[in-house]
Design a protein around this motif. Sequence first.
Motif, short mmCIF file in Angstrom:
data_model
loop_
_atom_site.label_atom_id
_atom_site.label_comp_id
_atom_site.label_asym_id
_atom_site.label_seq_id
_atom_site.Cartn_x
_atom_site.Cartn_y
_atom_site.Cartn_z
N GLU A 54 0.85 -1.19 0.00
CA GLU A 54 0.00 0.00 0.00
C GLU A 54 0.89 1.24 0.00
O GLU A 54 2.08 1.15 0.29
CB GLU A 54 -0.90 -0.02 1.23
N LEU A 55 0.30 2.35 -0.31
CA LEU A 55 1.06 3.61 -0.30
C LEU A 55 1.70 3.81 1.07
O LEU A 55 1.06 3.62 2.10
CB LEU A 55 0.16 4.79 -0.65
N GLY A 56 2.96 4.16 1.07
CA GLY A 56 3.67 4.40 2.31
C GLY A 56 4.27 3.15 2.93
O GLY A 56 4.92 3.22 3.96
N SER A 57 4.05 2.00 2.32
CA SER A 57 4.61 0.75 2.82
C SER A 57 5.47 0.12 1.73
O SER A 57 5.24 0.31 0.55
CB SER A 57 3.48 -0.21 3.20
N SER A 58 6.45 -0.65 2.15
CA SER A 58 7.29 -1.33 1.17
C SER A 58 7.13 -2.84 1.24
O SER A 58 7.75 -3.57 0.49
CB SER A 58 8.76 -0.96 1.39
N GLU A 59 6.28 -3.33 2.16
CA GLU A 59 6.12 -4.77 2.35
C GLU A 59 5.04 -5.34 1.45
O GLU A 59 3.92 -4.84 1.40
CB GLU A 59 5.76 -5.08 3.80
N TRP A 60 5.39 -6.40 0.75
CA TRP A 60 4.41 -7.17 -0.01
C TRP A 60 3.67 -8.07 0.96
O TRP A 60 4.21 -8.51 1.97
CB TRP A 60 5.11 -8.01 -1.07
N HIS A 61 2.42 -8.36 0.64
CA HIS A 61 1.64 -9.28 1.48
C HIS A 61 1.53 -10.62 0.75
O HIS A 61 1.12 -10.69 -0.40
CB HIS A 61 0.25 -8.72 1.77
N VAL A 62 1.90 -11.69 1.45
CA VAL A 62 1.89 -13.05 0.87
C VAL A 62 0.77 -13.84 1.53
O VAL A 62 0.70 -13.92 2.76
CB VAL A 62 3.23 -13.77 1.12
N LEU A 63 -0.11 -14.43 0.73
CA LEU A 63 -1.20 -15.28 1.24
C LEU A 63 -0.85 -16.73 0.93
O LEU A 63 -0.60 -17.08 -0.23
CB LEU A 63 -2.53 -14.90 0.59
N LEU A 64 -0.85 -17.56 1.96
CA LEU A 64 -0.49 -18.98 1.81
C LEU A 64 -1.68 -19.87 2.09
O LEU A 64 -2.54 -19.55 2.91
CB LEU A 64 0.63 -19.33 2.80
N TYR A 65 -1.71 -21.01 1.41
CA TYR A 65 -2.70 -22.05 1.64
C TYR A 65 -2.01 -23.40 1.70
O TYR A 65 -0.94 -23.59 1.13
CB TYR A 65 -3.73 -22.11 0.49
N ARG A 66 -2.67 -24.34 2.35
CA ARG A 66 -2.21 -25.73 2.30
C ARG A 66 -2.61 -26.30 0.95
O ARG A 66 -3.70 -26.04 0.45
CB ARG A 66 -2.86 -26.56 3.40
N PRO A 67 -1.74 -27.10 0.33
CA PRO A 67 -2.11 -27.69 -0.97
C PRO A 67 -3.12 -28.82 -0.80
O PRO A 67 -3.17 -29.48 0.23
CB PRO A 67 -0.78 -28.23 -1.51
N MET A 68 -3.93 -29.01 -1.84
CA MET A 68 -4.88 -30.12 -1.84
C MET A 68 -4.15 -31.39 -2.25
O MET A 68 -3.23 -31.36 -3.07
CB MET A 68 -6.02 -29.85 -2.82
N VAL A 69 -4.57 -32.50 -1.67
CA VAL A 69 -4.00 -33.79 -2.01
C VAL A 69 -4.52 -34.18 -3.39
O VAL A 69 -5.67 -33.91 -3.74
CB VAL A 69 -4.38 -34.85 -0.95
N ASN A 70 -3.69 -34.81 -4.19
CA ASN A 70 -4.05 -35.21 -5.54
C ASN A 70 -5.39 -35.94 -5.55
O ASN A 70 -5.58 -36.91 -4.83
CB ASN A 70 -2.94 -36.09 -6.12
N SER A 71 -6.28 -35.47 -6.39
CA SER A 71 -7.64 -36.03 -6.42
C SER A 71 -7.80 -37.16 -7.41
O SER A 71 -8.83 -37.81 -7.42
CB SER A 71 -8.62 -34.92 -6.78
#
Length: 88
Positions: A54-71
């Motif tokens: 965001e403006l005034g910030s230098s940090e990227w935001h990372v969103l993580l998820y657990r992977p799904m098991v092969n279906s």
Amino acid sequence: MKHPDMVIGLPWQLAQELLQAASIPFTVSYGQNYNKFFSLADDGYYVARMTMPELGSSEWHVLLYRPMVNSGFDTCKEVEYAEGFKES
């Protein structure tokens, strides 16, 4: 790394190393998976989204998820039919 969002879809351990090596500041949050059809892996995460600072910030935001098991989706008859149809 030319752009931080190049790590989308990568395992978190690898993506974290790449971001740190490129001196890109980031924060992390863990998403809640509401998938009811496939089970989730018990360990490991993957990068689902990178949000620009965001403006005034230098940090990227990372969103993580657990992977799904092969279906096993690639072996179902409907997929085999669709692949045969596409080839003809």
